[in-house]
Scaffold this motif. Sequence first.
Motif, PDB file in Angstrom:
ATOM      1  N   VAL A 103       0.253  -0.823   0.160  1.00 29.86           N
ATOM      2  CA  VAL A 103      -0.243  -0.231   0.140  1.00 29.86           C
ATOM      3  C   VAL A 103       0.895   1.286  -0.043  1.00 29.86           C
ATOM      4  O   VAL A 103       0.462   2.574  -0.640  1.00 29.86           O
ATOM      5  CB  VAL A 103      -1.156  -0.055   0.855  1.00 29.86           C
ATOM      6  CG1 VAL A 103      -1.363   1.538   1.262  1.00 29.86           C
ATOM      7  CG2 VAL A 103      -1.867  -1.404   1.061  1.00 29.86           C
ATOM      8  N   ARG A 104       1.725   0.662   0.850  1.00 32.75           N
ATOM      9  CA  ARG A 104       2.476   2.736   1.043  1.00 32.75           C
ATOM     10  C   ARG A 104       3.538   2.479  -0.688  1.00 32.75           C
ATOM     11  O   ARG A 104       3.502   3.970  -1.511  1.00 32.75           O
ATOM     12  CB  ARG A 104       3.761   2.196   2.069  1.00 32.75           C
ATOM     13  CG  ARG A 104       5.155   3.415   1.649  1.00 32.75           C
ATOM     14  CD  ARG A 104       5.845   3.371   2.883  1.00 32.75           C
ATOM     15  NE  ARG A 104       6.803   4.538   2.993  1.00 32.75           N
ATOM     16  CZ  ARG A 104       7.841   4.879   3.710  1.00 32.75           C
ATOM     17  NH1 ARG A 104       7.577   4.417   5.291  1.00 32.75           N
ATOM     18  NH2 ARG A 104       8.137   6.229   3.502  1.00 32.75           N
ATOM     19  N   VAL A 107       0.951   4.415  -2.801  1.00 37.66           N
ATOM     20  CA  VAL A 107       0.817   5.211  -2.639  1.00 37.66           C
ATOM     21  C   VAL A 107       1.410   6.776  -3.269  1.00 37.66           C
ATOM     22  O   VAL A 107       1.767   7.885  -3.928  1.00 37.66           O
ATOM     23  CB  VAL A 107       0.344   5.595  -1.713  1.00 37.66           C
ATOM     24  CG1 VAL A 107      -0.346   6.922  -1.398  1.00 37.66           C
ATOM     25  CG2 VAL A 107      -1.740   5.439  -0.798  1.00 37.66           C
ATOM     26  N   GLU A 108       3.201   5.689  -2.661  1.00 33.83           N
ATOM     27  CA  GLU A 108       3.903   6.455  -3.324  1.00 33.83           C
ATOM     28  C   GLU A 108       4.726   6.692  -4.386  1.00 33.83           C
ATOM     29  O   GLU A 108       6.182   6.483  -4.453  1.00 33.83           O
ATOM     30  CB  GLU A 108       5.181   6.293  -1.775  1.00 33.83           C
ATOM     31  CG  GLU A 108       4.759   7.423  -0.089  1.00 33.83           C
ATOM     32  CD  GLU A 108       5.646   6.429   0.533  1.00 33.83           C
ATOM     33  OE1 GLU A 108       6.560   6.242   0.544  1.00 33.83           O
ATOM     34  OE2 GLU A 108       5.013   7.087   2.138  1.00 33.83           O
ATOM     35  N   TYR A 120      -4.739  -1.028  -7.845  1.00 31.88           N
ATOM     36  CA  TYR A 120      -5.973  -0.174  -7.361  1.00 31.88           C
ATOM     37  C   TYR A 120      -6.703  -0.965  -7.954  1.00 31.88           C
ATOM     38  O   TYR A 120      -8.397  -0.679  -7.467  1.00 31.88           O
ATOM     39  CB  TYR A 120      -5.980   1.487  -7.585  1.00 31.88           C
ATOM     40  CG  TYR A 120      -5.261   1.721  -6.677  1.00 31.88           C
ATOM     41  CD1 TYR A 120      -5.592   2.397  -6.021  1.00 31.88           C
ATOM     42  CD2 TYR A 120      -4.002   2.711  -7.365  1.00 31.88           C
ATOM     43  CE1 TYR A 120      -4.685   3.093  -4.815  1.00 31.88           C
ATOM     44  CE2 TYR A 120      -2.962   2.881  -6.430  1.00 31.88           C
ATOM     45  CZ  TYR A 120      -3.163   2.960  -4.909  1.00 31.88           C
ATOM     46  OH  TYR A 120      -2.693   4.290  -4.720  1.00 31.88           O
ATOM     47  N   THR A 158      -8.436   4.991   0.484  1.00 29.27           N
ATOM     48  CA  THR A 158      -6.802   4.709   0.643  1.00 29.27           C
ATOM     49  C   THR A 158      -6.515   6.741   1.052  1.00 29.27           C
ATOM     50  O   THR A 158      -5.671   6.536   2.064  1.00 29.27           O
ATOM     51  CB  THR A 158      -6.369   5.292  -1.135  1.00 29.27           C
ATOM     52  OG1 THR A 158      -6.677   3.538  -1.658  1.00 29.27           O
ATOM     53  CG2 THR A 158      -5.113   6.130  -1.433  1.00 29.27           C
ATOM     54  N   GLY A 159      -7.041   7.707   0.951  1.00 25.80           N
ATOM     55  CA  GLY A 159      -6.886   8.695   1.463  1.00 25.80           C
ATOM     56  C   GLY A 159      -6.840   8.839   2.933  1.00 25.80           C
ATOM     57  O   GLY A 159      -6.272   9.660   3.360  1.00 25.80           O
ATOM     58  N   VAL A 162      -3.706   7.187   4.345  1.00 28.97           N
ATOM     59  CA  VAL A 162      -2.966   7.924   4.297  1.00 28.97           C
ATOM     60  C   VAL A 162      -2.656   9.173   5.134  1.00 28.97           C
ATOM     61  O   VAL A 162      -2.679   9.480   6.118  1.00 28.97           O
ATOM     62  CB  VAL A 162      -2.761   8.226   2.953  1.00 28.97           C
ATOM     63  CG1 VAL A 162      -1.838   9.809   2.721  1.00 28.97           C
ATOM     64  CG2 VAL A 162      -2.315   7.570   2.091  1.00 28.97           C
TER      65      VAL A 162
END
Length: 209
Positions: A103-104, A107-108, A120, A158-159, A162
């Motif tokens: 996941v990290r 996202v990054e 996703y 996701t948001g 984070v």
Amino acid sequence: MRRPKQDRAVHTRELILDAAAGVFDENGFAGASINKILSRAGVTAGAMYFHFRSKADLARAVIHTQSSALEIPEQPGGIQQLIDLTMYLTGQFTSNIRFRAGVRLAVEQGESGLQDYTAYRWWISIFERELVAARARGELLPGVDEASFARFVVASYTGTQVMSDIATARTDLAEQVVTMWRYLLPSIVPPLMLTHYVIDPARKDLISA
């Protein structure tokens, strides 16, 4: 029957992926180094490059296998199962390093330049099938589009995670996911059915029960 040599290759690949997940989870893509990963895995550079061409290729593999140790329901169950699934994932951030690292990295992706939407897309498909089941059970309002709402839930989750990670190292993630659902449910579920669903972090273990 798989030969012993093939078994060793599979074992080595998984060993490298687990080590990489740990290093990426702790350091992010930019702070992770091949040497750190090799040291943690206890393998040679040759063994790693046999399976992965580069650090970016390794990061992509961690992203793609983030769900490998998750227990996702085989059959869709509708709205309650969708809620429970998000609670289950909330618990997995604590215990599942491969999931957390995947996941990290997803996202990054700006750090790695991967721009890989595969993970996703997979989660959207999992959430969408729950919504399709919900439609068949009469749980959705007429104007709800299962595909677009599944994408919206993935984006919302996701948001939420984070922001929770930045604010509290995810210690309040379960609470924030509860809030997310309290606002989302009225937009998709008939009013008379709202009291049918339980939004409770304690249900996170029901998925794997």
